[in-house]
Every structure is written in C-alpha cells, then in structure tokens.
Motif scaffolding. Structure first.
Motif, PDB file in Angstrom:
ATOM      1  N   ALA A  47       0.832  -1.217   0.000  1.00 58.13           N
ATOM      2  CA  ALA A  47       0.000   0.000   0.000  1.00 58.13           C
ATOM      3  C   ALA A  47       0.860   1.257   0.000  1.00 58.13           C
ATOM      4  N   LEU A  48       2.040   1.201   0.598  1.00 60.89           N
ATOM      5  CA  LEU A  48       2.961   2.352   0.591  1.00 60.89           C
ATOM      6  C   LEU A  48       4.375   1.843   0.358  1.00 60.89           C
ATOM      7  N   GLU A  49       5.125   2.635  -0.392  1.00 63.45           N
ATOM      8  CA  GLU A  49       6.456   2.168  -0.791  1.00 63.45           C
ATOM      9  C   GLU A  49       7.487   3.280  -0.580  1.00 63.45           C
ATOM     10  N   GLY A  50       8.342   3.132   0.403  1.00 70.62           N
ATOM     11  CA  GLY A  50       9.449   4.067   0.621  1.00 70.62           C
ATOM     12  C   GLY A  50       9.045   5.532   0.701  1.00 70.62           C
ATOM     13  N   ILE A  51       8.088   5.840   1.580  1.00 72.78           N
ATOM     14  CA  ILE A  51       7.595   7.226   1.690  1.00 72.78           C
ATOM     15  C   ILE A  51       8.504   8.057   2.591  1.00 72.78           C
ATOM     16  N   ASP A  52       8.899   9.228   2.097  1.00 72.93           N
ATOM     17  CA  ASP A  52       9.680  10.197   2.889  1.00 72.93           C
ATOM     18  C   ASP A  52       8.920  11.507   2.924  1.00 72.93           C
ATOM     19  N   VAL A  53       8.502  11.918   4.110  1.00 70.56           N
ATOM     20  CA  VAL A  53       7.812  13.210   4.254  1.00 70.56           C
ATOM     21  C   VAL A  53       8.234  13.815   5.597  1.00 70.56           C
ATOM     22  N   THR A  54       8.610  15.077   5.572  1.00 66.08           N
ATOM     23  CA  THR A  54       8.874  15.782   6.837  1.00 66.08           C
ATOM     24  C   THR A  54       7.905  16.953   6.930  1.00 66.08           C
ATOM     25  N   VAL A  55       7.222  17.044   8.054  1.00 69.96           N
ATOM     26  CA  VAL A  55       6.244  18.123   8.237  1.00 69.96           C
ATOM     27  C   VAL A  55       6.693  18.984   9.407  1.00 69.96           C
ATOM     28  N   GLY A  56       6.748  20.284   9.168  1.00 62.17           N
ATOM     29  CA  GLY A  56       7.227  21.203  10.203  1.00 62.17           C
ATOM     30  C   GLY A  56       6.111  21.734  11.075  1.00 62.17           C
ATOM     31  N   GLU A  57       6.525  22.334  12.177  1.00 64.99           N
ATOM     32  CA  GLU A  57       5.607  22.976  13.105  1.00 64.99           C
ATOM     33  C   GLU A  57       4.753  24.004  12.368  1.00 64.99           C
ATOM     34  N   GLY A  58       3.452  23.991  12.594  1.00 60.50           N
ATOM     35  CA  GLY A  58       2.577  25.014  12.021  1.00 60.50           C
ATOM     36  C   GLY A  58       2.249  24.829  10.547  1.00 60.50           C
ATOM     37  N   GLU A  59       2.689  23.725   9.950  1.00 61.19           N
ATOM     38  CA  GLU A  59       2.345  23.511   8.527  1.00 61.19           C
ATOM     39  C   GLU A  59       0.950  22.876   8.416  1.00 61.19           C
ATOM     40  N   LEU A 205      -1.261  20.528  10.863  1.00 64.97           N
ATOM     41  CA  LEU A 205      -2.490  19.889  10.384  1.00 64.97           C
ATOM     42  C   LEU A 205      -2.184  19.002   9.192  1.00 64.97           C
ATOM     43  N   PHE A 206      -2.730  17.803   9.229  1.00 63.69           N
ATOM     44  CA  PHE A 206      -2.489  16.820   8.178  1.00 63.69           C
ATOM     45  C   PHE A 206      -3.872  16.353   7.723  1.00 63.69           C
ATOM     46  N   ILE A 207      -4.295  16.777   6.544  1.00 64.28           N
ATOM     47  CA  ILE A 207      -5.690  16.570   6.150  1.00 64.28           C
ATOM     48  C   ILE A 207      -5.792  15.722   4.881  1.00 64.28           C
ATOM     49  N   VAL A 208      -6.556  14.652   4.957  1.00 64.56           N
ATOM     50  CA  VAL A 208      -6.849  13.841   3.777  1.00 64.56           C
ATOM     51  C   VAL A 208      -8.243  14.217   3.307  1.00 64.56           C
ATOM     52  N   SER A 209      -8.358  14.613   2.047  1.00 65.65           N
ATOM     53  CA  SER A 209      -9.689  14.944   1.533  1.00 65.65           C
ATOM     54  C   SER A 209      -9.712  14.903   0.012  1.00 65.65           C
ATOM     55  N   HIS A 210     -10.926  14.568  -0.498  1.00 66.81           N
ATOM     56  CA  HIS A 210     -11.129  14.642  -1.947  1.00 66.81           C
ATOM     57  C   HIS A 210     -11.744  16.000  -2.305  1.00 66.81           C
ATOM     58  N   ASP A 211     -12.028  16.814  -1.285  1.00 64.82           N
ATOM     59  CA  ASP A 211     -12.652  18.116  -1.512  1.00 64.82           C
ATOM     60  C   ASP A 211     -11.555  19.140  -1.824  1.00 64.82           C
ATOM     61  N   LEU A 212     -11.271  19.293  -3.116  1.00 66.32           N
ATOM     62  CA  LEU A 212     -10.125  20.110  -3.522  1.00 66.32           C
ATOM     63  C   LEU A 212     -10.327  21.584  -3.176  1.00 66.32           C
ATOM     64  N   GLY A 213     -11.607  22.028  -3.165  1.00 67.10           N
ATOM     65  CA  GLY A 213     -11.889  23.413  -2.795  1.00 67.10           C
ATOM     66  C   GLY A 213     -11.480  23.655  -1.339  1.00 67.10           C
ATOM     67  N   MET A 214     -11.892  22.742  -0.479  1.00 69.28           N
ATOM     68  CA  MET A 214     -11.581  22.886   0.938  1.00 69.28           C
ATOM     69  C   MET A 214     -10.065  22.826   1.171  1.00 69.28           C
ATOM     70  N   ILE A 215      -9.443  21.864   0.494  1.00 69.94           N
ATOM     71  CA  ILE A 215      -7.993  21.690   0.631  1.00 69.94           C
ATOM     72  C   ILE A 215      -7.243  22.971   0.239  1.00 69.94           C
ATOM     73  N   SER A 216      -7.652  23.562  -0.899  1.00 67.01           N
ATOM     74  CA  SER A 216      -6.893  24.735  -1.348  1.00 67.01           C
ATOM     75  C   SER A 216      -7.121  25.932  -0.428  1.00 67.01           C
ATOM     76  N   GLU A 217      -8.276  25.945   0.265  1.00 65.05           N
ATOM     77  CA  GLU A 217      -8.501  27.037   1.230  1.00 65.05           C
ATOM     78  C   GLU A 217      -7.704  26.846   2.512  1.00 65.05           C
ATOM     79  N   LEU A 218      -7.518  25.574   2.916  1.00 62.07           N
ATOM     80  CA  LEU A 218      -6.960  25.326   4.245  1.00 62.07           C
ATOM     81  C   LEU A 218      -5.478  25.010   4.283  1.00 62.07           C
ATOM     82  N   CYS A 219      -4.942  24.496   3.163  1.00 61.12           N
ATOM     83  CA  CYS A 219      -3.575  23.973   3.226  1.00 61.12           C
ATOM     84  C   CYS A 219      -2.612  24.788   2.378  1.00 61.12           C
ATOM     85  N   ASP A 220      -1.350  24.815   2.813  1.00 56.06           N
ATOM     86  CA  ASP A 220      -0.324  25.513   2.042  1.00 56.06           C
ATOM     87  C   ASP A 220       0.403  24.511   1.152  1.00 56.06           C
TER      88      ASP A 220
END
Ligand SMILES: Nc1ncnc2c1ncn2[C@@H]1O[C@H](COP(=O)(O)OP(=O)(O)OP(=O)(O)O)[C@@H](O)[C@H]1O
Length: 248
Positions: A47-59, A205-220
């Motif tokens: 289901a996942l293969e070699g994922i590298d992600v670093t998330v900073g404070e306040g992102e 904040l780490f948000i999974v959504s198919h709502d692209l409108g909401m995502i673009s409003e809330l996430c950088d």
C-alpha cells in the motif's frame, strides 16, 4: 524530491513501506482445497512504498490521491494505529486524530459519557473536561441529544462531536481523514474556520480529503500519492494540478 520544511519537524516519515496481506480463502475447507491445489491462500499488497515526508511545526498539509492510493494508510501510520513494515515514523508533540467516523466512541454510552471517555483518551483531565464541556457541546450542536446513546446518532452527529472534542485537547498535530465530508455544509464551514484558526496558532495539520476546494482554502502544501508512492510534494495549488494530471 521530497520537500523538507524549514520549521522544526513535527512529523518525520522516513523510508516507510506498508504491506497488507490479502486473504483468498474464507473457511478451513477453502484453505485446505487451496493448499491441496497449491494455490496461494493469501498474497501481499504493497500500500505504501518508501515514503519520505517531513512536516514542520505550524504547517497545514493536504494528502491527495485517488481511491486506494494509500492516504488513509499514511495517516494511520502517523497516528500509530498501524506500524510500518520498513522505515520509521517519528512525531513530536501530542497527536489528535479524526480518522474514522465514530472511532473511539462507545455505542452504548451517551454523547456526554463519550465526551469524557474520548477527551480522557486524548489526555485531558476530568477538571479540564468539566471546564470545556459546554463549549464542546455548543460547537457540536448536539443539543438535547447529548444524553442519548451514540448508537442512535447519525454519522454527521458522530463527526460533529468527535471534532468538537478533538479541537479542545491540547494537541500539536491534528490528523483529519475525510471525516468532515459527512458533516453538512454549515458544519463544514464552521470546521474550516476552526482549522484556519488552529493553523494560525501554529498547530500542525495533516488533512486527507477529496474536496479540492476545501484543501486549497486550508492547506499551504500538498502531497500527492499514487499507488503508494509520493508523486508530488509542494505548494497546494501545484499539488492539485499534479493530481488532475495523473491517472489512477
Ligand atoms: N486492512 C487492509 N487489508 C488489506 N488491504 C488494505 C487494508 N487497508 C487498506 N488496504 C488497501 O490498501 C490500499 C490503500 O488503501 P487506503 O485506504 O490507504 O487508500 P486511500 O488513498 O485512503 O483511499 P480512499 O481515497 O478510497 O479513501 C487499497 O488498495 C486498500 O484496498
């Protein structure tokens, strides 16, 4: 190339892979027949293969991807519900998760009892919950149903109460998986406003959504998964374009 945040890290996903076992038999008889015919009883699915992600404070990060691309699996690994087969997941600070509708709620307990149960699991003391209780119920708009057993709640009511509890805890990282989709439009607007306020208070904040409108409003920032691989990590508007340009 994975994007590395300049803020101090809150989440580090380092070379993470996750494989599920898919069973092909239901009963002892089927298992025996498969074994006798030398057919596989189960196969594995990566289901996942070699994922590298670093998330900073306040992102505020959006995880995008078509059905089955591995988004929920990634969130469950970060929340600690699942363990990776390879690699490691490190989190710094308190993690609050809204991952499955109704998860963490006991069906035979009332809304009130579940608020106490959930908030305690998320690390709040009885006095802290007492002090926040009215605010939680107000935000959830559960009203007179607060003393009803939650098995009689609609999925939207579950989410409203779970969200109201989660945002009152002193978390550093909030994981939200699609659950807001079951809330109605007025409630979603209220959640969006709350999420914006949390982001301004430097929560991660780490948000999974198919709502692209909401995502673009809330996430950088947006991460696009495709078949268990990160195919894009960068500004959210570019991530949405990358998603639209990709196939399943
Ligand atoms: N417990 C499990 N056992 C076997 N396979 C699983 C399990 N959980 C998830 N999978 C499989 O792993 C893949 C990724 O699932 P996941 O739920 O992470 O995807 P997703 O991107 O969140 O999908 P969606 O957009 O549909 O919610 C899917 O093919 C799914 O069938």
């Amino acid at each position: 190339m994975p994007k590395t945040s300049e803020a101090p890290a809150r989440i580090i996903v380092d070379g993470v892979s996750k494989t599920y076992r898919l069973r092909h038999t239901q009963s002892f008889k089927e298992t025996f027949t498969a074994w006798a015919r030398r057919k596989p009883i189960s196969t594995s699915f990566q289901a996942l293969e070699g994922i590298d992600v670093t998330v900073g404070e306040g992102e505020s990060i959006a995880v995008l991807g078509y059905n089955g691309s591995g988004k929920s699996t990634l969130l469950k690994l970060i929340s600690g519900v699942l363990r990776p087969d390879r690699g490691r997941v490190l989190t710094r600070g308190r993690v609050a998760g809204l991952i499955e509708v109704g998860a963490g709620f006991h069906p035979d307990l009332s809304g009130r009892e579940n608020v106490y149960l959930n908030a305690a699991i998320l690390g709040m003391s009885k006095d802290e919950i007492d002090a926040k209780f009215d605010e939680i119920v107000d935000f959830s708009e559960i009203g007179e149903f607060i003393d009803t057993e939650v098995k009689h709640y609609s999925s939207g009511m579950f989410v409203r109460l779970a969200f109201a509890v989660a945002i009152q805890t002193s978390f550093d990282i909030l994981l939200v998986d699609e659950v807001l989709a079951v809330g109605d439009a007025p409630f979603r607007e209220k959640c969006k406003a709350k999420i914006r306020e949390l982001a301004e208070r430097d929560k991660t904040l780490f948000i999974v959504s198919h709502d692209l409108g909401m995502i673009s409003e809330l996430c950088d920032r947006g991460i696009v998964l495709r078949r268990g691989n990160v195919i894009f990590d960068g500004p959210v508007s570019d991530a949405i374009q990358a998603l639209k340009a990709s196939d399943r």
